[in-house]
Write an enzyme that holds these catalytic residues in place. Structure first.
Site, PDB file in Angstrom:
ATOM      1  N   SER A 166      62.919  33.637  51.320  1.00 43.07           N
ATOM      2  CA  SER A 166      61.673  33.143  51.762  1.00 43.07           C
ATOM      3  C   SER A 166      61.164  34.220  53.013  1.00 43.07           C
ATOM      4  O   SER A 166      60.147  34.035  53.771  1.00 43.07           O
ATOM      5  CB  SER A 166      61.708  31.748  52.029  1.00 43.07           C
ATOM      6  N   GLY A 198      64.352  37.143  46.338  1.00 37.11           N
ATOM      7  CA  GLY A 198      64.824  35.814  46.068  1.00 37.11           C
ATOM      8  C   GLY A 198      65.010  35.490  47.455  1.00 37.11           C
ATOM      9  O   GLY A 198      65.832  34.494  47.919  1.00 37.11           O
ATOM     10  N   HIS A 255      75.558  36.595  56.520  1.00 40.30           N
ATOM     11  CA  HIS A 255      75.767  35.230  56.670  1.00 40.30           C
ATOM     12  C   HIS A 255      77.152  34.826  56.619  1.00 40.30           C
ATOM     13  O   HIS A 255      77.416  33.711  56.566  1.00 40.30           O
ATOM     14  CB  HIS A 255      74.554  34.292  56.157  1.00 40.30           C
ATOM     15  N   ARG A 285      80.768  22.454  48.615  1.00 37.32           N
ATOM     16  CA  ARG A 285      79.839  23.689  48.324  1.00 37.32           C
ATOM     17  C   ARG A 285      80.771  24.591  47.685  1.00 37.32           C
ATOM     18  O   ARG A 285      80.514  25.081  46.507  1.00 37.32           O
ATOM     19  CB  ARG A 285      78.989  24.285  49.251  1.00 37.32           C
TER      20      ARG A 285
HETATM   21  P1  OAD Z   1      65.224  29.952  50.818  1.00 34.03           P
HETATM   22  O1  OAD Z   1      65.773  28.719  50.133  1.00 34.03           O
HETATM   23  O2  OAD Z   1      64.693  29.892  52.246  1.00 34.03           O
HETATM   24  O3  OAD Z   1      64.329  30.765  49.945  1.00 34.03           O
HETATM   25  C1  OAD Z   1      64.531  31.163  48.593  1.00 34.03           C
HETATM   26  C2  OAD Z   1      63.536  32.066  48.012  1.00 34.03           C
HETATM   27  O4  OAD Z   1      63.845  32.237  46.782  1.00 34.03           O
HETATM   28  C3  OAD Z   1      62.167  31.098  48.009  1.00 34.03           C
HETATM   29  O5  OAD Z   1      61.138  31.960  48.564  1.00 34.03           O
HETATM   30  C4  OAD Z   1      62.009  30.921  46.587  1.00 34.03           C
HETATM   31  O6  OAD Z   1      60.570  31.024  46.014  1.00 34.03           O
HETATM   32  C5  OAD Z   1      62.744  32.173  45.888  1.00 34.03           C
HETATM   33  N1  OAD Z   1      63.284  31.833  44.646  1.00 34.03           N
HETATM   34  C6  OAD Z   1      63.854  30.799  44.321  1.00 34.03           C
HETATM   35  N2  OAD Z   1      64.537  30.722  42.701  1.00 34.03           N
HETATM   36  C7  OAD Z   1      64.087  31.906  42.618  1.00 34.03           C
HETATM   37  C8  OAD Z   1      64.345  32.869  41.402  1.00 34.03           C
HETATM   38  N3  OAD Z   1      65.028  32.293  40.406  1.00 34.03           N
HETATM   39  N4  OAD Z   1      64.108  34.150  41.464  1.00 34.03           N
HETATM   40  C9  OAD Z   1      63.401  34.572  42.306  1.00 34.03           C
HETATM   41  N5  OAD Z   1      63.118  33.971  43.517  1.00 34.03           N
HETATM   42  C10 OAD Z   1      63.482  32.697  43.830  1.00 34.03           C
HETATM   43  O7  OAD Z   1      66.583  30.893  50.995  1.00 34.03           O
HETATM   44  P2  OAD Z   1      66.804  32.132  51.925  1.00 34.03           P
HETATM   45  O8  OAD Z   1      65.666  32.968  52.012  1.00 34.03           O
HETATM   46  O9  OAD Z   1      68.007  32.786  51.175  1.00 34.03           O
HETATM   47  O10 OAD Z   1      70.728  31.114  56.721  1.00 34.03           O
HETATM   48  O11 OAD Z   1      67.321  31.557  53.341  1.00 34.03           O
HETATM   49  C11 OAD Z   1      67.496  32.640  54.261  1.00 34.03           C
HETATM   50  C12 OAD Z   1      68.520  31.886  55.297  1.00 34.03           C
HETATM   51  O12 OAD Z   1      68.162  30.521  55.675  1.00 34.03           O
HETATM   52  C13 OAD Z   1      69.777  31.410  54.450  1.00 34.03           C
HETATM   53  O13 OAD Z   1      70.953  32.562  54.512  1.00 34.03           O
HETATM   54  C14 OAD Z   1      70.313  30.508  55.516  1.00 34.03           C
HETATM   55  C15 OAD Z   1      68.911  29.773  55.876  1.00 34.03           C
HETATM   56  O14 OAD Z   1      68.781  29.373  57.300  1.00 34.03           O
HETATM   57  C16 OAD Z   1      72.143  30.714  57.135  1.00 34.03           C
HETATM   58  O15 OAD Z   1      72.639  29.862  56.730  1.00 34.03           O
HETATM   59  C17 OAD Z   1      72.492  31.217  58.521  1.00 34.03           C
END
Ligand code: OAD
Length: 251
Positions: free
Chosen positions: A193, A191, A123, A74
């Site tokens: 979830s 961005g 994180h 990564r």
């Molecule tokens: P996710 O992959 O769960 O969510 C990403 C969100 O961004 C989704 O709701 C997509 O619809 C949205 N999305 C994707 N592309 C986008 C764009 N170009 N513009 C706007 N929105 C967009 O990722 P996270 O929410 O970051 O934790 O996940 C949170 C945590 O879950 C991560 O940090 C990780 C994981 O467990 C750890 O590793 C501890």
């Protein structure tokens, strides 16, 4: 983005007067840089694994080399990645808003590369490692035949300085994030979830103290019903347009 996005006048007016703002970003903020979100399937060699099977203390204990190699891959992929307009727009917002805290769940370091200064890495950061025994941090280390490499201080195995599933967040970072949520006038959730705690509770902490909640996301999330403004779309398109609408100039 051909047509300029039109934002509600009341949103633009309120943002023009903002003195204290907090932002929470997730993988969606880096998606337009080509960084896979957690929802994107793993690819190639790693397609057989889920992040949940690699990003845990148990996975590291069981097979430290595999976990180290996954993060090394990564890190390598990030070498070809640049910040996208969402990152640049957030750095511009920090220059425009007197008290601005950017809280990120991302570990890619792209906010800092785009010029954001007050970044709270909830994180951790993929470009930093720490010793799994003595806890010593390092941003540079010698790659050896043995992976993971060893700590120069105690000989313990090095690990990525990122929060794994089931681990606590770095206490100081969490305190900074919570304090920003408790004192901001506007909280942006961008961005993410919004399903991973405790980060997901930050916008609700802000809402409880009366902050305006602005969500920018491709899809609806558990926060959407509570957001004052839910802007559906790409962060790399919406944020620059919002910066231009509020502050003019290049977003
Ligand atoms: P996710 O992959 O769960 O969510 C990403 C969100 O961004 C989704 O709701 C997509 O619809 C949205 N999305 C994707 N592309 C986008 C764009 N170009 N513009 C706007 N929105 C967009 O990722 P996270 O929410 O970051 O934790 O996940 C949170 C945590 O879950 C991560 O940090 C990780 C994981 O467990 C750890 O590793 C501890």
């Amino acid at each position: 983005m051909s047509a300029e996005l039109l934002f509600r006048d009341d949103l633009v007016k309120r943002l023009r007067d903002v003195v204290r703002a907090a932002v929470l970003t997730g993988a969606g903020a880096s998606q337009e840089s080509g960084v896979r979100t957690f929802r994107d399937a793993q690819v190639g060699l790693w397609a057989q694994f889920r992040p949940e099977d690699l990003a845990t203390p148990e996975a590291f204990a069981r097979n430290p080399k595999r976990v180290w190699d996954w993060y090394a891959e990564r890190r390598r992929l990030l070498q070809d990645v640049e910040p996208n307009p969402a990152h640049w727009a957030l750095a511009e917002m920090e220059r425009r808003i007197p008290h601005f805290t950017l809280i990120t769940q991302n570990i890619d370091g792209l906010h800092q590369r785009a010029g954001s200064v007050h970044v709270v890495e909830l994180h951790g950061n993929l470009h930093r490692v720490r010793c799994s025994v003595c806890g010593r941090y390092a941003e540079r280390w010698d790659e050896t035949e043995e992976t993971p490499p060893r700590c120069v201080a105690c000989g313990g195995m090095l690990r990525p300085d990122v929060v794994w599933f089931g681990e606590f967040l770095p206490r100081l970072e969490w305190e900074r994030a919570r304090s920003a949520a408790e004192t901001c006038q506007v909280f942006f959730s961008i961005g993410t979830s919004g399903v991973v705690e405790p980060a997901a509770s930050l916008p609700f902490i802000a809402k409880r103290q009366g902050a305006l909640i602005v969500e920018i996301n491709l899809e609806a999330t558990p926060l959407t019903p509570s957001a004052d403004y839910s802007l559906r779309g790409k962060a790399g398109e919406i944020l620059p347009a919002l910066v231009r609408a509020v502050w003019g100039g290049e977003g």
